[in-house]
Design an enzyme around this catalytic site. Structure first.
Site, short mmCIF file in Angstrom:
data_model
loop_
_atom_site.label_atom_id
_atom_site.label_comp_id
_atom_site.label_asym_id
_atom_site.label_seq_id
_atom_site.Cartn_x
_atom_site.Cartn_y
_atom_site.Cartn_z
N ASP A 10 0.86 -1.19 0.00
CA ASP A 10 0.00 0.00 0.00
C ASP A 10 0.89 1.23 0.00
OD1 ASP A 10 -2.31 1.45 -0.04
OD2 ASP A 10 -2.86 1.12 2.05
N GLU A 51 1.77 3.93 -4.00
CA GLU A 51 1.28 2.55 -4.11
C GLU A 51 2.22 1.70 -4.96
OE1 GLU A 51 -3.46 3.71 -3.68
OE2 GLU A 51 -2.47 3.72 -5.65
N ASP A 76 -4.97 -2.73 -2.52
CA ASP A 76 -6.33 -2.20 -2.57
C ASP A 76 -6.47 -1.09 -3.61
OD1 ASP A 76 -5.47 0.28 -1.34
OD2 ASP A 76 -5.53 -0.74 0.59
N ASP A 130 -1.44 -0.98 5.06
CA ASP A 130 -1.87 0.41 5.26
C ASP A 130 -1.20 1.01 6.49
OD1 ASP A 130 -3.81 2.71 4.74
OD2 ASP A 130 -4.36 2.14 6.77
N HIS A 205 39.59 -2.46 -0.22
CA HIS A 205 41.02 -2.76 -0.20
C HIS A 205 41.83 -1.62 -0.84
CE1 HIS A 205 41.10 -3.39 -4.56
NE2 HIS A 205 39.92 -3.97 -4.40
N GLU A 283 35.10 -10.04 -4.88
CA GLU A 283 34.65 -9.23 -6.01
C GLU A 283 33.93 -10.11 -7.02
OE1 GLU A 283 33.37 -6.78 -7.40
OE2 GLU A 283 35.05 -5.36 -7.25
#
Length: 396
Positions: A10, A51, A76, A130, A205, A283
């Site tokens: 929401d 939303e 919703d 919500d 590094h 890495e």
């Protein structure tokens, strides 16, 4: 098949447009248990933008829990559901951009063997999301994983190669400034939660001859050692950390690559810690391009180099995608968070970018805006309620 997950999302705006925020959660549909919940403020935005932002956050959290998840996203907002289902057109530029981002995440899940479906629910059935969106509008940032993400099997990891990539040319040598401003580590920021914080310092590094020559240098390459400048950067990073920690105890983790282990040895001597190697912090593997000159690639194969840097589905032969890199790095980051206390991690530019992008919610197309100079320090605080604060970045 991946896990079945439900995303509830929401967003709201007090003024439309006005003060906006989003909220989302990921739920186990079998038990009803909430596995993750999140919220964040968005500044001044519309309801629809909020939303969509909640939907994206929920989908990314589901992907973190299981890269091959079978997701049902419930909102919703009938507008968002119909637009994401392809039945309604999207006219607003901001909403088109966010819808594209949500579709990219959904596509990544599908490529890994998962699925995404969208469903509308009445507002009364979306009250948890919500409430989180109201927390976002109140200015709170929440990123709380309530269950550790599952370890994907190799099949899912291989499928994920088609996910989100990225890439790298190592930053060329930057001088290290040896003076460090004291941020008083025990009280850098007043936290939103209660109880002790987990503190993490990510250290890049020092340089090698590959770094200064702008050569790609991943986990599958020749694994060069620090040069003289890199050793001085490592020593400087150690002095900075000793000053920053002020004698407090810290764990020390390094990647398995020589330049990180050598930097970690200098750091360990300065702070009185014994390094522990975790190869998950290595890495990225650049495959057949490990050791290649970035200047030569830019001149001779510019399109492929651009794909390596920006295309979310690209990997060099024998190398890793960004998704595979992010998966192992974020798993290692979760282990560090779970350990609590203070941990120093000596690693590489891409892993640092992965962690910062994840905690800040930075999309892949903007991740290269994060700088991490050789020998630099980047600090995070994780509060007991799951809130993360990035205290500083790229400090030399």
């Amino acid at each position: 098949m991946g896990r079945a997950l439900v995303v509830e999302a929401d967003g709201g705006s007090r003024g439309n447009p006005g003060v906006a925020g989003y909220g989302a959660l990921v739920r186990n549909p079998s038990t009803g248990r909430v596995l993750w919940e999140g919220a964040a403020p968005l500044g001044r935005e519309s309801n629809n933008v909020a939303e969509y932002s909640g939907l994206i956050a929920g989908l990314r959290a589901a992907q973190r829990i299981d890269p091959a998840a079978e997701v049902v996203a419930r909102l919703d907002s009938k507008l968002v559901v119909e637009q994401m289902s392809g039945r309604w057109k999207i006219k607003h530029e901001d909403m088109r951009r966010l819808a594209l981002e949500a579709r990219e995440v959904a596509a990544e899940l599908r490529r890994a063997g998962g699925s995404v479906e969208y469903g509308w629910v009445p507002r009364a059935e979306n009250k948890d999301a919500d409430a989180l969106s109201n927390a976002g509008m109140d200015g709170r940032t929440i990123d709380r994983m309530l269950e550790a993400p599952s370890e994907p099997d190799r099949r899912a990891a291989v499928a994920d190669e088609d996910a989100v990539a990225e890439e790298i040319v190592q930053e060329i040598v930057q001088e290290v400034v040896e003076e460090v401003v004291d941020p008083t580590p025990a009280a850098v920021l007043p936290g939103p939660g209660h109880g002790p914080t987990t503190r993490i310092v990510l250290v890049r590094h020092g340089v090698t001859d590959f770094t200064t020559a702008a050569r790609l240098d991943g986990r599958g390459g020749s694994d060069p050692s620090l040069n003289d400048a890199g050793r001085e950067q490592a020593a400087s990073a150690g002095r900075a950390l000793a000053h920053l920690l002020g004698g407090s105890e810290a764990r020390l983790v390094t990647s398995s690559l020589a330049r990180a282990r050598e930097t970690g040895a200098a750091v360990g001597e300065a702070i009185g810690a014994t390094p522990v190697v975790d190869a998950a912090w290595d890495e990225q593997d650049f495959g057949d391009w490990d050791g290649a000159s970035v200047h030569d690639l830019a001149r001779e194969q510019p399109d492929e180099l651009a794909r390596l840097r920006h295309d979310a589905a690209y990997a060099r032969p024998g190398g890793e995608t960004h998704a595979e890199l992010a998966e192992r790095v974020l798993a290692a980051y979760s282990r560090v968070v779970a350990a609590g206390g203070t941990t120093v991690v000596v690693c590489h530019r891409k892993p640092i970018m992965v962690v910062l992008a994840d905690v800040l919610g930075i999309p892949h197309d903007r991740v290269w805006r994060l700088a991490a100079a050789p020998g630099s320090l980047n600090a995070l605080e994780v509060w007991p309620d799951g809130t993360v604060s990035v205290v500083f970045t790229n400090r030399t």
